[in-house]
Design an enzyme around this catalytic site. Structure first.
Site, mmCIF file in Angstrom:
data_model
loop_
_atom_site.group_PDB
_atom_site.id
_atom_site.type_symbol
_atom_site.label_atom_id
_atom_site.label_comp_id
_atom_site.label_asym_id
_atom_site.label_seq_id
_atom_site.Cartn_x
_atom_site.Cartn_y
_atom_site.Cartn_z
ATOM 1 N N ARG A 42 2.331 10.592 -4.037
ATOM 2 C CA ARG A 42 1.500 11.131 -2.967
ATOM 3 C C ARG A 42 0.737 10.037 -2.222
ATOM 4 O O ARG A 42 0.814 9.927 -0.996
ATOM 5 C CB ARG A 42 0.508 12.113 -3.583
ATOM 6 C CG ARG A 42 -0.195 13.034 -2.653
ATOM 7 C CD ARG A 42 -1.090 13.921 -3.497
ATOM 8 N NE ARG A 42 -0.525 14.034 -4.849
ATOM 9 C CZ ARG A 42 0.120 15.082 -5.288
ATOM 10 N NH1 ARG A 42 0.229 16.136 -4.543
ATOM 11 N NH2 ARG A 42 0.638 15.096 -6.494
ATOM 12 N N THR A 43 0.009 9.208 -2.954
ATOM 13 C CA THR A 43 -0.837 8.209 -2.296
ATOM 14 C C THR A 43 0.002 7.175 -1.551
ATOM 15 O O THR A 43 -0.288 6.827 -0.412
ATOM 16 C CB THR A 43 -1.745 7.531 -3.335
ATOM 17 O OG1 THR A 43 -2.481 8.536 -4.025
ATOM 18 C CG2 THR A 43 -2.718 6.586 -2.669
ATOM 19 N N LYS B 73 8.321 -10.985 -14.195
ATOM 20 C CA LYS B 73 8.697 -12.357 -14.533
ATOM 21 C C LYS B 73 7.475 -13.186 -14.915
ATOM 22 O O LYS B 73 7.553 -14.398 -15.035
ATOM 23 C CB LYS B 73 9.415 -13.007 -13.346
ATOM 24 C CG LYS B 73 10.672 -12.258 -12.946
ATOM 25 C CD LYS B 73 11.297 -12.848 -11.685
ATOM 26 C CE LYS B 73 12.440 -11.965 -11.195
ATOM 27 N NZ LYS B 73 12.854 -12.327 -9.850
ATOM 28 N N ARG C 27 -2.739 -0.487 -5.610
ATOM 29 C CA ARG C 27 -3.055 0.370 -6.768
ATOM 30 C C ARG C 27 -2.758 -0.436 -8.019
ATOM 31 O O ARG C 27 -1.711 -1.075 -8.121
ATOM 32 C CB ARG C 27 -2.207 1.640 -6.764
ATOM 33 C CG ARG C 27 -2.309 2.356 -8.116
ATOM 34 C CD ARG C 27 -1.778 3.746 -8.078
ATOM 35 N NE ARG C 27 -2.677 4.623 -7.335
ATOM 36 C CZ ARG C 27 -2.555 5.942 -7.336
ATOM 37 N NH1 ARG C 27 -1.591 6.519 -8.022
ATOM 38 N NH2 ARG C 27 -3.387 6.670 -6.643
ATOM 39 N N HIS D 30 -11.228 5.436 -6.461
ATOM 40 C CA HIS D 30 -10.070 5.825 -5.655
ATOM 41 C C HIS D 30 -10.672 6.322 -4.331
ATOM 42 O O HIS D 30 -10.707 7.517 -4.073
ATOM 43 C CB HIS D 30 -9.292 6.928 -6.379
ATOM 44 C CG HIS D 30 -7.956 7.247 -5.754
ATOM 45 N ND1 HIS D 30 -7.542 6.734 -4.540
ATOM 46 C CD2 HIS D 30 -6.941 8.043 -6.179
ATOM 47 C CE1 HIS D 30 -6.339 7.196 -4.258
ATOM 48 N NE2 HIS D 30 -5.947 7.986 -5.232
#
Lengths: 188, 329
Positions: free
Chosen positions: B58-59, B86, B108, B136
């Site tokens: 969604r975000t 890596k 995020r 958030h």
């Protein structure tokens, strides 16, 4: 516009009566040029163009009783070409075009025609809503100094100015009274 | 114009007039998503990187759509496909991304404070799309826009936030912003999931659902984050649902015009009954629509501000090395 004015006092070039007469004349010219008002629609450019468009629309309604031309508002902030130039962007107030643009004859209305960049942005915004049959431009004041190949179809007053001057349209709806002022802004 | 932020790292400490400026701008952007041509040229030629170290549909989609509706180019980077596997550090990844000259980076990350770290290293705007259990902010802003759209104001409202407060960055961002704008905030959940320290931030704490939602104007349900429930914060999911699932019966205790929010994804029957989620008080789909508008507004405000700053500081352009090393401090 509220840029720093270190001027020598503003000079009034139009008073309330002159503005009223100019708008009524523009309304007559619009009717004369467009014959029927069937496909006509007004779009005012935020913020003072909106009030001028409302007034011209009302004048047309008085001249030809019962003619209510559709009316919309365009905010050009998101279509400006100077995002990278460091100018303070005004608050985005939103665009509201409550009619289908396709096939309409759009009358774009603004207070002052200067460089032509605002009108360019407004036309770009309009065509995002559809394909108008035509776009005409009505302004209260044309002060010259165009930077783009744009001209007005209806002009309230042609006002020759120098680049060191600033033209201010003040309207009762926002500024408390109707007048057009010209001010000398000191060269930087 | 009241917007002066360089980044959007969180809502803690962001003053009321700045939050209002974001919401006002977002409200005017909603119209663009209603058009046939859902695009304006504002951020043409700008590049927005979505850097996601946690799964998100969604975000990430919302940010991507927001950037595209402003004509920006977007690039999505997810941790599983990146050089993180890596062994590259977050700061090194960020420096490499910055060398490609993006105009904004959306991040995020599972660690709280990851966005702050990036903001210290990079000069382009950073938008926090969720960092650990910290904040958030775009979710809280879209919640505020939804509340304001339905109830006309924020100040004076009573907002009940229900569920796993402990792990919820959504709850923290909402708590900060709602308090700043003058709402009463109740945090509701089992005692193990409602940290008492949050009282210091101005919240009322409740451990019973009926007390928490009584006479509330807004009920904001949180998702039970099954992935974070390893440490036995409650005995079983069934028992949690028995005490804290928002049912129609519980909704009737709130104000008659109550609205119900949920950040998604829904655990139907666990924290919210289907009849409530799909019922007349639910504004969950408006939240999703408003999310795009809020993210458009933030991308526009932050990128426009950073460009204005560049233009006003010609020495910054003359000395690119200073920018590259993040000399803004």
């Amino acid at each position: 516009m509220d840029s720093a004015v270190t001027g020598n006092g503003a000079r009034q070039v139009m008073d309330a009566r002159a503005i009223e007469r100019a708008l009524v004349r523009v309304a007559h010219e619009i009717l004369e040029r467009n014959k029927d008002t069937e496909q006509l629609a007004f779009v005012g450019i935020r913020s003072r163009g909106v009030h001028l468009a409302e007034r011209i629309r009302r004048a047309i309604q008085e001249i030809e009783a019962g003619t209510l031309v559709p009316f919309g508002v365009v905010d050009i902030t998101l279509y400006r070409d100077d995002l990278d130039r460091g100018l303070q962007n005004p608050v985005v107030q939103g665009t509201d075009i409550p009619f289908a643009v396709d096939g309409r004859r759009i009358l774009l209305v603004d207070d002052v025609l200067f460089t032509g960049r605002t009108v360019r942005a407004a036309m770009d915004a309009l065509v995002d809503f559809g394909r108008p049959q035509s776009i005409q431009l009505a302004v209260l004041v044309d002060r010259g100094h165009r930077e783009l190949p744009i001209r007005a179809d209806f002009v309230g007053k042609n006002l020759p100015t120098s680049l060191g001057e600033q033209v201010q349209v003040r309207l009762a709806e926002v500024d408390g009274q109707d007048e057009v002022l010209i001010e000398t802004v000191r060269e930087r | 114009m009241a917007f002066t932020q360089r980044h959007l790292l969180g809502l803690e400490g962001v003053p009321a007039d700045e939050i209002t400026a974001i919401l006002d701008t977002a409200a005017s952007f909603k119209e663009i998503s209603e058009r046939d041509i859902k695009k304006v040229p504002t951020l043409r030629g700008k590049t927005v990187i979505n850097l996601f170290y946690e799964v998100s549909t969604r975000t990430r989609t919302s940010f991507e759509i927001a950037a595209k509706r402003l004509s920006a180019d977007t690039i999505n980077i997810s941790a599983s496909a990146s050089s993180t596997c890596k062994g590259e550090t977050l700061a090194d990844t960020a420096r490499n991304l910055e060398a490609m000259r993006p105009d904004a980076i959306v991040v995020r990350h599972p660690s709280s404070g990851a966005c702050h770290l990036l903001a210290r290293h990079l000069s382009c705007p950073i938008l926090n799309a969720g960092d650990g259990c910290h904040e958030h902010p775009t979710q809280a802003l879209l919640d505020l826009l939804t509340i304001r759209g339905h109830l006309g104001r924020i100040a004076g409202l009573t907002v009940a936030i229900v569920g796993d407060i402990l792990h919820s960055r959504v709850a923290r961002s909402n708590l900060h912003a709602l308090r700043t704008l003058g709402a009463t905030v109740r945090l509701v959940g089992p005692p193990t999931l409602v940290p008492p320290e949050l009282r210091a931030l101005g919240a009322e704490l409740h451990t019973r659902l009926d007390e928490g939602v009584r006479d509330a104007d807004v009920i904001m349900m949180l998702r039970i984050q099954r992935e974070r429930q390893g440490a036995n914060f409650f005995p079983t999911l069934d028992e949690y649902a028995q005490y804290f699932c928002l049912t129609e019966e519980a909704v009737r205790l709130a104000k008659p015009q109550v609205i119900i929010l949920h950040p998604g994804p829904l655990n139907r029957g666990l924290e919210i009954a289907s009849a409530v989620a799909d019922g007349p008080y639910s504004v969950i789909m408006d939240q999703v629509t408003n999310g795009v508008a809020v993210r458009m507004a933030l991308l526009y405000l932050l990128i426009a501000r950073s460009k204005a700053e560049d233009a006003l500081e010609p020495e910054a352009l003359a000395e690119p090395s200073r920018r590259r090393t993040g000399g803004r401090g």
